[in-house]
Design a protein around this motif. Structure first.
Motif, mmCIF file in Angstrom:
data_model
loop_
_atom_site.group_PDB
_atom_site.id
_atom_site.type_symbol
_atom_site.label_atom_id
_atom_site.label_comp_id
_atom_site.label_asym_id
_atom_site.label_seq_id
_atom_site.Cartn_x
_atom_site.Cartn_y
_atom_site.Cartn_z
ATOM 1 N N ARG A 1 0.825 -1.212 0.000
ATOM 2 C CA ARG A 1 0.000 0.000 0.000
ATOM 3 C C ARG A 1 0.857 1.259 0.000
ATOM 4 N N GLY B 1 -3.505 -1.957 -4.757
ATOM 5 C CA GLY B 1 -3.483 -3.306 -5.310
ATOM 6 C C GLY B 1 -2.546 -3.454 -6.493
ATOM 7 N N ASP C 1 2.088 1.741 -3.494
ATOM 8 C CA ASP C 1 1.006 2.258 -4.336
ATOM 9 C C ASP C 1 0.831 3.757 -4.120
ATOM 10 N N SER D 1 0.834 -5.130 -5.485
ATOM 11 C CA SER D 1 0.670 -6.553 -5.169
ATOM 12 C C SER D 1 0.422 -7.385 -6.421
ATOM 13 N N ASN D 2 -0.050 -6.764 -7.499
ATOM 14 C CA ASN D 2 -0.201 -7.483 -8.763
ATOM 15 C C ASN D 2 1.146 -7.795 -9.395
#
Length: 204
Positions: A30, A41, A33, A44-45
């Motif tokens: 996070r 997200g 990001d 994390s992808n």
């Protein structure tokens, strides 16, 4: 695919900024990001686990430390000599101190890897690849010494960089003179004159 590669690099760069600002404990998907300005997200992808994220940061550090091919070609074109080895090591110091936050981030990752076996595997692969590349350049250029001498230089340079970029013992010796002494003593076994201790000069 090109955009994916660029996005991955941008996320890794954002992660390095987070790592520099908050340390390993503050590094989360996070946080990356938010730093990169992308939807929650996204990181994390690209990096499925925290170890994968940390490992990717190690890879990105080495990418950003990659030497200029033109500089390497110019060095490789010279006659093998002690001076050539010294100039090559000076170039390593110049690259790694030009962006001190990257070297500090690498130190932080190496410490974190002590506690995280998966990260140790990922980061270890990256570090060993860098060492093998240094040995390959050393041998191809016909420089004196071999894999053992390159390893000794790695150990010595890690200590020098740790001192230059973190809390220092503050011995006062010029870093360039230290590099010259490293190369002469470790590669050829020479015993150059000890650099003058600036504290002795001040006392005189």
């Amino acid at each position: 695919m090109a955009r994916n590669v660029e996005r991955r690099a941008a996320l890794a760069d954002a992660g390095l900024r987070v790592l520099a600002a908050t340390g390993a404990r503050g590094l989360t998907h996070r946080a990356v990001d938010a730093e990169a300005g992308v939807p929650v997200g996204t990181a994390s992808n690209y990096f499925r686990s925290r170890d994968a994220l940390l490992g990717a940061l190690g890879e990105r550090i080495m990418e950003r430390f990659a030497p200029d091919e033109k500089v390497l070609a110019a060095l490789a074109a010279r006659e093998p000599s002690l001076e050539l080895v010294t100039d090559y090591v000076r170039y390593v110091v110049e690259r790694t101190t030009r962006q001190p936050e990257l070297t500090r981030a690498l130190f932080e990752l190496r410490l974190e890897a002590v506690r995280r076996p998966d990260l140790a595997r990922i980061l270890g692969d990256t570090l060993r690849r860098g060492y093998r590349d240094d040995v390959a350049f050393h041998v191809a250029a016909g420089l004196p010494g071999g894999a053992f001498e390159v390893a000794l230089l790695h150990y010595a340079m890690d200590g020098l960089l740790l001192d230059l970029l973190t809390t220092s013992v503050d011995a006062g010796f010029d870093a360039d003179e230290v590099v010259s002494a490293f190369v002469s003593r470790l590669v050829t076994g020479g015993r150059p004159a000890r650099p003058a201790d600036p504290r002795e000069a001040t006392a005189a």
